[in-house]
Design a protein around this motif. Sequence first.
Motif, PDB file in Angstrom:
ATOM      1  N   VAL A  37     125.338  82.805 -25.767  1.00  0.00           N
ATOM      2  CA  VAL A  37     126.423  82.949 -24.646  1.00  0.00           C
ATOM      3  C   VAL A  37     127.330  84.051 -25.245  1.00  0.00           C
ATOM      4  O   VAL A  37     128.078  84.724 -24.414  1.00  0.00           O
ATOM      5  N   LYS A  38     128.096  83.786 -26.456  1.00  0.00           N
ATOM      6  CA  LYS A  38     129.016  84.525 -27.055  1.00  0.00           C
ATOM      7  C   LYS A  38     128.566  86.036 -27.185  1.00  0.00           C
ATOM      8  O   LYS A  38     129.113  86.812 -26.656  1.00  0.00           O
ATOM      9  N   GLN A  39     127.163  86.257 -27.523  1.00  0.00           N
ATOM     10  CA  GLN A  39     126.997  87.431 -27.849  1.00  0.00           C
ATOM     11  C   GLN A  39     126.618  88.359 -26.356  1.00  0.00           C
ATOM     12  O   GLN A  39     126.706  89.515 -26.308  1.00  0.00           O
ATOM     13  N   LEU A  40     126.105  87.512 -25.439  1.00  0.00           N
ATOM     14  CA  LEU A  40     126.173  87.941 -24.033  1.00  0.00           C
ATOM     15  C   LEU A  40     127.257  88.567 -23.605  1.00  0.00           C
ATOM     16  O   LEU A  40     127.600  89.822 -23.122  1.00  0.00           O
ATOM     17  N   LEU A  41     128.300  87.856 -23.811  1.00  0.00           N
ATOM     18  CA  LEU A  41     129.808  88.047 -23.112  1.00  0.00           C
ATOM     19  C   LEU A  41     130.171  89.282 -23.992  1.00  0.00           C
ATOM     20  O   LEU A  41     130.758  90.378 -23.447  1.00  0.00           O
ATOM     21  N   PHE A  42     130.330  89.045 -25.568  1.00  0.00           N
ATOM     22  CA  PHE A  42     130.409  90.312 -26.045  1.00  0.00           C
ATOM     23  C   PHE A  42     129.807  91.536 -25.799  1.00  0.00           C
ATOM     24  O   PHE A  42     130.675  92.783 -25.671  1.00  0.00           O
ATOM     25  N   GLY A  43     128.505  91.371 -25.219  1.00  0.00           N
ATOM     26  CA  GLY A  43     127.780  92.611 -25.192  1.00  0.00           C
ATOM     27  C   GLY A  43     128.216  93.237 -23.742  1.00  0.00           C
ATOM     28  O   GLY A  43     128.162  94.544 -23.459  1.00  0.00           O
ATOM     29  N   HIS A  73     124.092  85.866 -14.700  1.00  0.00           N
ATOM     30  CA  HIS A  73     123.767  87.323 -15.414  1.00  0.00           C
ATOM     31  C   HIS A  73     122.449  88.068 -14.833  1.00  0.00           C
ATOM     32  O   HIS A  73     122.538  89.117 -14.439  1.00  0.00           O
ATOM     33  N   ILE A  74     121.608  87.249 -14.858  1.00  0.00           N
ATOM     34  CA  ILE A  74     120.154  87.627 -13.991  1.00  0.00           C
ATOM     35  C   ILE A  74     120.375  87.969 -12.583  1.00  0.00           C
ATOM     36  O   ILE A  74     119.925  89.043 -12.003  1.00  0.00           O
ATOM     37  N   ALA A 117     138.131  87.727 -12.616  1.00  0.00           N
ATOM     38  CA  ALA A 117     138.936  86.751 -13.547  1.00  0.00           C
ATOM     39  C   ALA A 117     140.000  87.648 -14.644  1.00  0.00           C
ATOM     40  O   ALA A 117     140.795  87.017 -15.365  1.00  0.00           O
ATOM     41  N   GLY A 118     139.605  89.127 -14.545  1.00  0.00           N
ATOM     42  CA  GLY A 118     140.439  89.992 -15.474  1.00  0.00           C
ATOM     43  C   GLY A 118     139.874  89.870 -16.723  1.00  0.00           C
ATOM     44  O   GLY A 118     140.751  90.686 -17.435  1.00  0.00           O
ATOM     45  N   ALA A 119     138.634  89.707 -16.997  1.00  0.00           N
ATOM     46  CA  ALA A 119     138.070  89.746 -18.406  1.00  0.00           C
ATOM     47  C   ALA A 119     137.450  90.863 -18.658  1.00  0.00           C
ATOM     48  O   ALA A 119     137.041  91.528 -19.604  1.00  0.00           O
ATOM     49  N   LEU A 120     137.203  91.810 -17.329  1.00  0.00           N
ATOM     50  CA  LEU A 120     136.381  93.084 -17.303  1.00  0.00           C
ATOM     51  C   LEU A 120     137.289  93.942 -16.342  1.00  0.00           C
ATOM     52  O   LEU A 120     137.782  93.529 -15.547  1.00  0.00           O
ATOM     53  N   TRP A 121     137.412  95.213 -16.937  1.00  0.00           N
ATOM     54  CA  TRP A 121     138.239  96.187 -16.011  1.00  0.00           C
ATOM     55  C   TRP A 121     137.360  97.252 -15.511  1.00  0.00           C
ATOM     56  O   TRP A 121     137.741  98.261 -14.703  1.00  0.00           O
TER      57      TRP A 121
END
Length: 133
Positions: free
Chosen positions: A55-61, A116-117, A128-132
Motif C-alpha cells: 500500500v505504501k509503495q502504491l501511494l508513493f508511486g 486503484h483498479i 483530499a488534497g493529497a494529489l495536485w
Amino acid sequence: MQVVKESSSIPMDKPGESHSLGLRMESIYEKVRLLASGNAVVIFTMSGCCMCHVVKQLLFGLGVAPTIVELDHDAAGREIHSLLLQLSGKTQQQPVPAVFVGGKFLGGIETVMACHINGSLVPLLKDAGALWL
C-alpha cells in the motif's frame, strides 16, 4: 512523507493506576480521529507487514506523501490496532494496513487496490488534497 514512530500524547497505564478502558479507548479514538482529519492520507501499518509495504509503495508511486503510523513502534499501538479492527467491521483478521483518506476510513489493502483498479483512488486522493495533478 511523515512517519510517526512513537507518540507519547496518550498516557500508558501503569500498575496501580486506575484508568477506565472506556475512557482510554475514547482517547485512542480521538488520537486516530485527529491524525486522520489533520492529514490528507494516513496509513496505520506494522513495520514488517508485506501488505503494508504494498500500500505504501502504491501511494508513493502515485505521488502521495502519506503520514505513516507504525503501530509496533507507537506507545498506543495495541489500542489503535484494536480500534482499527473494530473499524474494519471485524471482517479482516489483520486490520493493517488501514488507510484514511480525507479524514475518512477508506479500508485495507483490498479496498485500496479495488479503488486503484476501478479508477476511483486518484479522484479520492485529489479531493483530499493529497494529489495536485
